[in-house]
Each structure stands twice: as structure tokens, then as C-alpha cells.
Design a protein around this motif. Structure first.
Motif, mmCIF file in Angstrom:
data_model
loop_
_atom_site.group_PDB
_atom_site.id
_atom_site.type_symbol
_atom_site.label_atom_id
_atom_site.label_comp_id
_atom_site.label_asym_id
_atom_site.label_seq_id
_atom_site.Cartn_x
_atom_site.Cartn_y
_atom_site.Cartn_z
ATOM 1 N N TYR A 360 0.828 -1.215 0.000
ATOM 2 C CA TYR A 360 0.000 0.000 0.000
ATOM 3 C C TYR A 360 0.855 1.254 0.000
ATOM 4 O O TYR A 360 0.847 2.030 -0.953
ATOM 5 N N GLN A 361 1.629 1.461 1.069
ATOM 6 C CA GLN A 361 2.382 2.702 1.189
ATOM 7 C C GLN A 361 3.392 2.876 0.055
ATOM 8 O O GLN A 361 3.613 3.990 -0.429
ATOM 9 N N ALA A 365 -0.337 4.306 -2.124
ATOM 10 C CA ALA A 365 -0.634 5.497 -1.331
ATOM 11 C C ALA A 365 -0.513 6.760 -2.185
ATOM 12 O O ALA A 365 0.432 6.907 -2.960
ATOM 13 N N PRO A 366 -1.446 7.692 -2.042
ATOM 14 C CA PRO A 366 -1.393 8.923 -2.839
ATOM 15 C C PRO A 366 -0.380 9.936 -2.337
ATOM 16 O O PRO A 366 0.031 10.822 -3.080
ATOM 17 N N GLY A 367 0.032 9.822 -1.060
ATOM 18 C CA GLY A 367 0.965 10.794 -0.500
ATOM 19 C C GLY A 367 2.300 10.177 -0.150
ATOM 20 O O GLY A 367 2.473 8.947 -0.141
ATOM 21 N N PHE A 368 3.277 11.019 0.161
ATOM 22 C CA PHE A 368 4.631 10.582 0.478
ATOM 23 C C PHE A 368 4.633 9.833 1.808
ATOM 24 O O PHE A 368 4.345 10.417 2.857
ATOM 25 N N PRO A 369 4.953 8.541 1.829
ATOM 26 C CA PRO A 369 4.883 7.752 3.063
ATOM 27 C C PRO A 369 5.817 8.260 4.148
ATOM 28 O O PRO A 369 6.951 8.665 3.885
ATOM 29 N N ALA A 375 8.747 4.901 1.482
ATOM 30 C CA ALA A 375 8.906 6.140 0.727
ATOM 31 C C ALA A 375 9.844 5.941 -0.461
ATOM 32 O O ALA A 375 9.610 6.494 -1.547
ATOM 33 N N ASP A 376 10.894 5.158 -0.262
ATOM 34 C CA ASP A 376 11.807 4.878 -1.376
ATOM 35 C C ASP A 376 11.084 4.148 -2.497
ATOM 36 O O ASP A 376 11.255 4.474 -3.681
ATOM 37 N N ALA A 394 14.005 15.680 -4.373
ATOM 38 C CA ALA A 394 13.807 16.833 -3.494
ATOM 39 C C ALA A 394 12.807 16.513 -2.389
ATOM 40 O O ALA A 394 12.914 17.029 -1.272
ATOM 41 N N LEU A 395 11.846 15.657 -2.691
ATOM 42 C CA LEU A 395 10.861 15.267 -1.681
ATOM 43 C C LEU A 395 11.516 14.472 -0.564
ATOM 44 O O LEU A 395 11.205 14.663 0.617
ATOM 45 N N LYS A 396 12.397 13.569 -0.931
ATOM 46 C CA LYS A 396 13.073 12.754 0.083
ATOM 47 C C LYS A 396 13.952 13.628 0.966
ATOM 48 O O LYS A 396 13.956 13.485 2.189
#
Length: 455
Positions: A360-361, A365-369, A375-376, A394-396
Motif C-alpha cells: 500500500y504505502q 498510497a497517494p501521499g509521500f509515506p 517512501a523509497d 527533493a521530496l526525500k
């Protein structure tokens, strides 16, 4: 008492959130590990994992989710067919509705009805849910320290009370600088790395390409993008019931002046990115747009329908000479497990899966976990999907740079800004001129929730 802070639509399309919650001993959270108080235990229970647990029994696991997280609950049910589930949708406490708190108060009076696991789009539920005896401690045996350590730095600070973790962060909403890569290249501009360069570029855009935008100041969460990133001390929660408010410091005024210049030049809109007016007249004129992680898919791809291979992400600008990169945060969400659950094992399994599992994540998932390994995977999935121009590294980087001096108290900063500053913007007033009124409003809202305010 030790303190920490939080990084906070639902990929929110502005959830944005946090209205007055339960007063009393409820712990206020900022990046904050606060001293709080617990809500007592029921009789006939067994103390385990740091709290008095209800008698365990068979039956359906009751999970409350908002519409966005409904797919997560359904996916878990599909992958775990042996688990009986009762999935209930509610508003997710969007816009600080306080629905969850109100229902928990009712359940506490009647002694029944609590969900086993619940999602909230708010980052401040620990300010009441611990004192109400609803949120179960998670780091006393339910969730391993190894798992908790893999969440992004500071992600669960909003869930931490006196060293005890009472919820898990779903996603992060760290702010970056979104920009239209081919349009920027066409105009012959480069991505600004400092706020000084950002202002200069905005002024240049106003002269050379009037109508195009480098930002927006029309949303209730505007201060969380610009002023939070500027380290403006408007919302520094310093204790369970104390807050420091200073909206006229240099860090506040220099960002307000920057925004005033760009608003006057019409390079920064005051319409609000989710308004009909913005969507109709300005969505295709966005050159640059500081904003949270969820802007990429929810705003540009979903709302604006910006074509693929145009939108890219860069680090949010920093003030020249500032050695520590910082950014703001707009939203996120949390998962809580009820102390009253009669299905602790199933509830814990679901909670861990929904916050950490790559099924899922990492993939859906629609957003940054908030969970770093997921997240990676999420970033790789976004890159291979083919919508964005360039990578989203840049998000990370920004996920660990949310400034810790902006808190998640019981009062809603978005509601305060919407009532105090936004009307003045539409009337042509400068943000600088309204900073004292903003401070007075924050003080009044905080004091009405029982906070001691220092300036």
C-alpha cells in the motif's frame, strides 16, 4: 518534560484542520515529545503492552477511514481474507471537524462503540486522545523499536507524549518548490535556490511574462508553506499547555515582505489553488509553486490536469547564508489504535501494515509515506509512472528538513489565518501590516484552549 515538534490533506486537499479540541491535561504536540496524562483504565482488564487491555475475543476488526484511505482498508481485506473487518468511512476529521473526538466522548460515556483502528487527517489528535484514554501506547510492546526507527526523522513526534508513541504517521506533507520545467526553460529562467533569487525571479516574471505565477497566497494553509519554511515563530508549542507566539520577528517580516512584493506585482495569486477562479484563470499560468508533497499528484495531475512531463520538484528556497535547510509542512495524517480494542493482535497487524507495507504505502498510497523504506519504493513508482519531469529526490531530502519550531496545538492555525489575514488580502492589505493582528488572533485562540502564551 522534554519537547519535540511536528512536521502536518489528507493529501489533503486542504484538510487543513485542527480546530479546538479537548482542553484539560491533553498534551500539546510539536515536534514535541510532551509530558501528558492518561485517561484511566477500565475494570476487569489485563495490563499488557503499557495499558489496561480489554478482554480479547473473536469478531470483526472495526476500522474507521476517510474516503482517501478506503482503498487501503479494502486492499488489506483483500490480502488478508481470513480477517473479519467492518470498514467504516467518516470525514477523517478533515478541516478540524472534531468528529472523532466527539464520538469518543460519547463512547466513553456509554462504554461501547470505539473503533479498533482509526485514521485521522489531523496531526494533533494526541492532544486529546491520550487524556481521553482512547489512544493506545504503541512503543510499549505493540510496535517494535526497529520499525519505529525506520520512520522519517521527526515523523512521529506529533504522536509522542512524554516519550510514549500514541499514533503512527501515515504520510508526510513536506513543502518543496514545484515548477513547470519546459516552461521555465522556454522563458530562459533557472530554478531559484534562495528566497532572494525567488523574489527576483518573480519580479522578472511579472515584467517579462505578466499573468504567469511563481506562487499562491490565497489558501488557509499559506503560512505553513511560506512562514513555516522561513522559521517564523508564530506557533512554537513549548509545553503541554504553553505556546510562544511572535509574528513580527525578522524571520516573519522578511517573508511577509517578499510575499507582499510578489502579490503587488501579480506574480503571486491570492485566489487559492483550489478555488474555481484559480482553476479557470490561473492553473495553466503556474511557472513556480512552493507547496507540499501532495501538490504533485493531487493538485497538478488531479485538479489542474497539467499534462505529463511538465511538473518537476526542487528543494524549497532558503534564505541566503542560512546554514540549515528548512521547510514547512501542510497536512499528513495519523493512525491510532484504541485502548478499548478487543482485537489487539488484529488491530496491531493492520496498523503496522497500513503504515509500513509496500503493497500500500509503497505502491498505492497517494501521499509521500512517513515510513522511509516505503517512501523509497513510492518515489521509484512515481518516477516510473511517467508523469513528472525528472526525479523527485527533493521530496526525500525535504522529508527530514521540516522546521521543528512550528507546532501542532489544539487550535487551528489555518482557521486563524483564514479569519484574520485572508480577508485582508482580498481587500488589498499587505501581509506585513496584518502580522500584529495575526499574533493577537493566535493568542486569543490559544488562550481559549487553555494555553499559556508567551511572546
Amino acid at each position: 518534560m522534554t519537547l519535540n515538534k511536528p512536521p502536518a490533506a489528507q493529501e489533503r486537499v486542504p484538510s487543513r484542520r485542527r480546530s479546538a479540541l479537548l482542553a484539560g491535561c491533553a498534551a500539546s504536540v510539536v515536534m514535541l515529545t510532551v509530558a501528558g496524562c492518561s485517561g484511566g483504565s477500565a475494570t476487569g482488564t489485563t495490563v499488557k503492552d503499557g495499558f489496561a487491555q480489554a478482554a480479547q475475543k473473536d469478531g470483526a476488526l472495526t476500522v474507521w477511514v476517510d474516503a482517501t484511505r478506503l482503498d487501503a482498508a479494502k486492499l488489506y481485506q483483500k490480502l488478508h481474507p481470513d480477517v473479519k473487518m467492518d470498514i467504516v468511512t467518516y470525514d477523517g476529521d478533515a478541516n478540524g471537524s472534531n468528529y472523532l473526538q466527539t464520538k469518543v466522548q460519547l463512547f466513553n460515556r456509554t462504554g461501547k462503540g470505539w473503533p479498533d483502528v482509526v485514521f485521522s487527517s489531523q496531526n494533533n489528535e494526541a492532544t486529546w486522545a491520550v487524556d481521553a484514554g482512547f489512544a493506545a501506547p504503541l512503543n510499549k510492546g505493540l510496535i517494535s523499536s526497529m520499525t519505529l526507527a525506520e520512520f522519517a526523522k521527526g515523523a512521529n513526534d506529533v504522536c509522542t507524549v512524554n516519550g510514549t508513541v500514541y499514533c503512527l504517521r501515515n504520510d508526510l506533507s513536506q513543502a518543496v518548490l514545484w515548477y513547470n520545467a519546459p516552461l521555465l526553460k522556454k522563458f530562459g529562467y533557472t530554478v531559484p535556490t534562495t528566497w532572494e533569487e525567488y523574489q527576483q525571479l518573480g519580479e522578472k516574471v511579472a515584467k517579462e511574462h505578466p499573468g504567469y505565477l511563481v506562487g499562491d497566497a490565497g489558501d488557509s494553509f499559506t503560512p505553513e508553506i511560506y512562514l513555516w519554511a522561513s522559521k517564523c515563530g508564530a506557533n512554537h508549542i513549548t509545553g503541554p499547555k504553553s505556546v510562544s507566539v511572535n509574528t513580527t520577528s525578522e524571520n516573519c517580516t522578511k517573508m511577509a515582505k517578499l510575499m507582499d512584493v510578489l502579490i503587488k506585482d501579480k506574480a503571486m495569486s491570492v485566489s487559492g489553488v483550489f478555488s474555481t477562479d484559480f482553476g479557470k484563470n490561473e492553473a495553466d499560468k503556474v511557472l513556480l509553486m512552493p507547496g507540499p508533497a501532495w501538490y504533485g499528484s493531487a493538485l497538478f495531475q488531479g485538479t489542474f490536469k497539467t499534462p505529463a512531463k511538465q511538473i518537476a520538484a526542487a528543494p524549497i528556497p532558503q534564505w541566503k547564508g542560512d546554514p540549515s535547510p528548512t521547510t514547512g509542512n501542510v497536512g499528513g495524517g495519523t493512525w491510532l489504535l484504541s485502548q478499548h480494542s478487543a482485537h489487539i493482535k488484529a488491530a496491531t497487524d493492520f496498523l503496522k501494515w497500513v503504515t509500513t507495507d509496500k503493497a500500500y504505502q509503497g505502491s498505492k498510497a497517494p501521499g509521500f509515506p512517513a515510513y522511509a523504506p516505503a517512501a523509497d519504493t513510492w518515489l521509484n513508482a512515481q518516477s516510473t509512472a511517467g508523469y513528472f519531469s525528472g526525479d523527485l529526490s527533493a521530496l526525500k531530502d525535504a522529508s527530514s528538513q521540516v522546521w521543528p519550531g512550528w507546532g501542532s496545538g489544539q487550535f487551528s492555525q489555518e482557521a486563524i489565518w483564514a479569519a484574520t489575514v485572508k480577508p485582508g488580502l482580498t481587500q488589498g492589505k499587505s501581509i506585513v501590516s496584518m502580522l500584529p493582528a495575526w499574533q493577537d488572533a493566535i493568542t486569543k485562540y490559544a488562550e481559549s484552549d487553555g494555553y499559556k502564551v508567551s511572546k
